[in-house]
Design a protein around this motif. Sequence first.
Motif, short mmCIF file in Angstrom:
data_model
loop_
_atom_site.label_atom_id
_atom_site.label_comp_id
_atom_site.label_asym_id
_atom_site.label_seq_id
_atom_site.Cartn_x
_atom_site.Cartn_y
_atom_site.Cartn_z
N LEU A 46 0.95 -1.07 -0.01
CA LEU A 46 0.12 0.15 0.00
C LEU A 46 0.88 1.35 -0.14
O LEU A 46 0.47 2.39 -0.16
N TYR A 53 -0.60 5.00 0.90
CA TYR A 53 -0.59 4.96 2.53
C TYR A 53 0.63 5.17 3.06
O TYR A 53 1.54 4.47 2.71
N TYR A 137 -8.19 2.42 4.62
CA TYR A 137 -8.27 1.45 3.62
C TYR A 137 -9.54 0.98 3.02
O TYR A 137 -9.81 1.07 1.85
N ASP A 142 -7.46 0.70 -2.93
CA ASP A 142 -6.22 1.04 -3.60
C ASP A 142 -6.66 0.70 -5.05
O ASP A 142 -7.12 -0.23 -5.48
#
Length: 245
Positions: A46, A53, A137, A142
């Motif tokens: 990620l 992130y 998240y 994503d």
Amino acid sequence: MKLQHYLGGLEGLPEPLNLEKKVFVEDWEKRIFGIHVAMMGLSNHLGAALPQYPVEQVPTTFRDEWTWASLRTGAEGMNPFDYFKFRYYEKWLGGISQFFIDNGYVSEEEISALIEAPESAVVEGGDPAIDDQVIDYLRRGDSPRRDVAHPKFAVGERVAIANTPAGAHTRLPGYLRAKVGTVQRIFEGDYGYFVHTGDGIGDPMPIYIVEFTPEELWGPRAEPGANALYAELFEAYLQPIEEVK
């Protein structure tokens, strides 16, 4: 994988499946779903995946990559007899447990001890920063999109589907291998798969919707009046017609 995944269209299969209507059959299945979500939200990929992130700053001991491909690879790597024996979330449980064992987070002996321990012995709670990352998240997700599309094939073009060697994991349905279809749509971007499967996908590439006629897929045994089948396929699975003649 040419065994337990993508069995559609194979002859000699048993009577129609009796599909379970409940999302979670047993309470523990909710927990294994939550564990998977937490692993997705803490996965170290990620940091590079949009929206990038700050996962390296999260105070978690989980420092590995876990995506849907990881979960699917665990299921596809099962012994075929076990695969057909276990229910959906039982496959998840097996794949996730083996991942933790293989990466040294827990041993088989520790898992066995926890199974025998009373429920009150299970540790609850954790650092709120971990929860914040997982919740963030869940809200933002994503994206595997990395660029605008750079397609080799055009809408309306006839294409052949590759028959790639079986690997640990694939996104190519087995019943489409070596078939011929027509490109109906090209998605707007080049999309990666986060992991390299060994059969051509991983790096960003275009994704197509390809149309297949029942006659192409099932031959003379195709049912009359059947609709066309549409499949979303990575470009690595498509070939020009002349390459297969």
